[in-house]
Write a protein that holds these residues in place. Structure first.
Motif, short mmCIF file in Angstrom:
data_model
loop_
_atom_site.label_atom_id
_atom_site.label_comp_id
_atom_site.label_asym_id
_atom_site.label_seq_id
_atom_site.Cartn_x
_atom_site.Cartn_y
_atom_site.Cartn_z
N LEU A 291 48.44 44.17 47.58
CA LEU A 291 48.12 43.69 46.24
C LEU A 291 46.69 43.16 46.23
O LEU A 291 46.32 42.36 47.10
CB LEU A 291 49.08 42.57 45.81
N VAL A 292 45.91 43.64 45.27
CA VAL A 292 44.56 43.11 45.04
C VAL A 292 44.57 42.49 43.66
O VAL A 292 44.79 43.17 42.65
CB VAL A 292 43.49 44.21 45.13
N ALA A 293 44.34 41.18 43.58
CA ALA A 293 44.33 40.45 42.31
C ALA A 293 42.88 40.12 41.96
O ALA A 293 42.24 39.33 42.66
CB ALA A 293 45.16 39.18 42.41
N LEU A 294 42.36 40.75 40.91
CA LEU A 294 40.96 40.62 40.55
C LEU A 294 40.79 39.76 39.30
O LEU A 294 41.51 39.93 38.32
CB LEU A 294 40.35 42.00 40.27
N GLY A 295 39.83 38.86 39.33
CA GLY A 295 39.54 38.02 38.17
C GLY A 295 38.08 37.67 38.06
O GLY A 295 37.49 37.16 39.02
N TRP A 296 37.49 37.94 36.90
CA TRP A 296 36.08 37.65 36.66
C TRP A 296 35.93 36.69 35.48
O TRP A 296 35.01 36.79 34.68
CB TRP A 296 35.32 38.95 36.39
N GLY A 297 36.84 35.73 35.39
CA GLY A 297 36.84 34.83 34.25
C GLY A 297 37.74 35.37 33.15
O GLY A 297 38.66 36.15 33.41
N PHE A 298 37.44 34.98 31.92
CA PHE A 298 38.31 35.33 30.79
C PHE A 298 37.48 35.75 29.59
O PHE A 298 36.37 35.28 29.38
CB PHE A 298 39.20 34.15 30.41
N THR A 299 38.07 36.65 28.82
CA THR A 299 37.46 37.11 27.57
C THR A 299 38.28 36.59 26.40
O THR A 299 39.48 36.89 26.32
CB THR A 299 37.40 38.65 27.52
N PRO A 300 37.69 35.80 25.51
CA PRO A 300 38.44 35.29 24.35
C PRO A 300 39.01 36.42 23.50
O PRO A 300 38.37 37.47 23.33
CB PRO A 300 37.39 34.49 23.58
N SER A 301 40.19 36.20 22.95
CA SER A 301 40.84 37.18 22.07
C SER A 301 40.40 36.89 20.63
O SER A 301 40.87 35.93 20.02
CB SER A 301 42.36 37.09 22.19
N LEU A 302 39.54 37.73 20.09
CA LEU A 302 38.91 37.44 18.80
C LEU A 302 39.35 38.38 17.68
O LEU A 302 38.74 38.39 16.61
CB LEU A 302 37.39 37.51 18.93
#
Length: 508
Positions: A291-302
């Motif tokens: 398992l590779v869990a990737l995260g680059w922060g978050f993008t607001p849902s607009l």
């Protein structure tokens, strides 16, 4: 007043006539939405709370169904560092529901919001399994949008293999279903959220082989005053570090996933070190993982704020966010926005913003000593969020790890070479044109996964920084979520059906 639906149940019993408006409608039952709803209800207003989740709490306070004999939310109190705050909000929600001040409709996905002279018209569809997809309509004089955010993703060779997930997805699967997506896990990307995910999975029994952080802790050195204003954040971070140390999880800085390897699923990942300019070096040795869990922060849902035409700006992390005043008002009369949609900053910030929005929307005082303390708390958390974003940026040279055949848009199977050719051959200098010529962001997810990468690649090939227009091109959607043609036809046949301007707000 008609008896509202009991909070937390899936069977709807709210007989309110859709022509009878609520005083305040709140969309989203995460930290910001819960705080906004209970605050507005405490002010004596009739409140409608709509949320796609079956249980309140949003992504941050996601939790499994209560065990037999347990109260709703008890697991969240035990699992989350801020679980006590959720428990208090959950009790307040139940209190106002029981007294008829608040109608809670869980399991309802809001897909269209329009505005007329009487306020707001809200279209939602039940999402509970086995429920017929029939649109429910509600009206409200005031609207508070708390739509939250989704994991940012950047493509990397091999990221379409089964076994590659968003870091938040891997965490949500465990928190919501008590299921581990893998047993030998790599967590990679950037930002403090990686520590939370890695620690949670390790505590759950996974073997976390490492956290690969693209940034460096030294980036915080010039931002310590912002940390000092929110000491709870430092305590939280130290707790995550202690968890990783207890489970002997290696933590590598200035390191990224250069390539994910496998045939029918993930079997290994290869790292690369970043230089001072954020460019990746040669790939290192294979690290076996499932398992590779990737995260680059978050993008607001607009989707919903953009449907209404709310003004936006670029935040410190490069995200498109809604512009609000010091009471969380947007520039649309009767509209407030709180939480990640105004800038990603975590649950405590969301609760404070939601509380302020609930006070303002309910016409309650926002100038006294308590309100000043609330604004001070918001300012401190926003300063911390800005410091975090600046300390953990997307690496400047991230596109260097792409190969020509690396998929950028998974839904439409558009690769990096096609995106580059749209600029080099067809003159596409912005994300909107790239989207139109390549179909990046036109598939089932409507750009929620590939939108950031498409905007960044478009601006990179054009030799400039991303603009609001680039990000809006991948964030604006005429319908926030897929609905059936039958629902659209039914809506269009009703008097006042599509409410005018909102349907033209984006591109399909």
């Amino acid at each position: 007043m008609p008896t509202p639906v009991e909070s937390g149940t899936s069977e709807l019993r709210d007989p309110r006539d859709p022509r009878d408006p609520f005083d305040v409608a709140v969309v989203g039952a995460g930290p910001a939405g819960l705080a906004a709803a209970v605050t507005a209800a405490a002010g004596g207003r009739s409140v409608l709370l709509l949320d796609a989740g079956e249980r309140p709490g949003g992504q941050f306070w996601r939790h499994p169904p209560p065990a037999p004999g347990s109260a709703e939310g008890e697991d969240t109190v035990r699992v989350h560092h801020d679980g006590a705050r959720f428990a208090a909000l959950r009790r307040a929600l139940a209190h106002h529901v029981a007294r008829g001040r608040l109608t809670h409709r869980p399991g309802h996905q809001v897909w269209l919001v329009t505005r007329d002279e009487d306020g707001f018209l809200i279209e939602s569809t039940p999402v509970h399994p086995g429920t017929a997809p029939v649109t429910r309509r509600a009206r409200a004089r005031a609207l508070i949008l708390c739509p939250g955010a989704a994991d940012r993703q950047l493509p990397v060779p091999g990221w379409t293999l089964p076994g590659v997930m968003a870091a938040g997805g891997a965490q949500a699967l465990w928190q919501g279903q008590r299921a581990l997506a893998g047993r030998r896990v790599l967590v990679a990307g950037t930002g403090p959220f990686l520590l939370s995910v890695a620690g949670g999975l390790a505590e759950a029994g996974a073997r976390v082989v490492g956290v690969w952080e693209a940034g460096s802790p030294r980036a915080w050195a010039s931002r310590l005053p912002a940390v000092a204003r929110v000491p709870a954040k430092a305590v939280e971070g130290l707790g995550h570090v202690a968890t990783l140390a207890r489970h002997r999880v290696p933590y590598l800085t200035r390191t990224v996933v250069r390539e994910v390897l496998g045939e029918d699923r993930v079997r290994a990942a290869r790292p690369a070190r970043l230089d001072a300019a954020g460019r990746p070096g040669p790939a290192g040795d294979e690290v076996p993982v499932d398992l590779v869990a990737l995260g680059w922060g978050f993008t607001p849902s607009l989707e919903l704020p953009l449907q209404l035409g709310a003004a936006t700006r670029l935040d410190a992390d490069g995200s498109l966010v809604v512009t609000v005043d010091d009471e969380q008002r947007a520039d649309i009369p009767g509209l407030w926005v709180a939480g990640e949609a105004t800038g990603v900053g975590g649950a405590a910030l969301g609760v404070a913003e939601g509380t302020l929005a609930g006070l303002s929307a309910a016409g309650r005082p926002t100038e006294g000593r308590a309100a000043r303390r609330l604004r001070a708390r918001i300012a401190a958390h926003r300063a911390f969020a800005r410091a975090m974003h600046l300390a953990h940026p997307v690496p400047a040279g991230w596109s260097d790890w792409l190969r020509d055949d690396t998929v950028v848009c998974r839904c439409e199977e558009v690769d990096a070479a096609t995106v580059r050719a749209a600029h080099d051959t067809l003159g596409a200098d912005d994300a909107r044109t790239v989207k139109m010529l390549t179909r990046c962001g036109m598939g089932w997810c409507q750009g929620r996964v590939c939108g950031l990468a498409t905007a960044l690649l478009a601006s990179h090939h054009a030799g400039r920084a991303p603009t609001e227009a680039d990000l809006a091109a991948t964030a604006a959607r005429p319908l926030a979520f897929p609905v059936t043609l039958g629902e659209l036809a039914e809506l269009g046949d009703e008097e006042g059906g599509f409410g005018g301007d909102a349907v033209g707000a984006g591109e399909g």
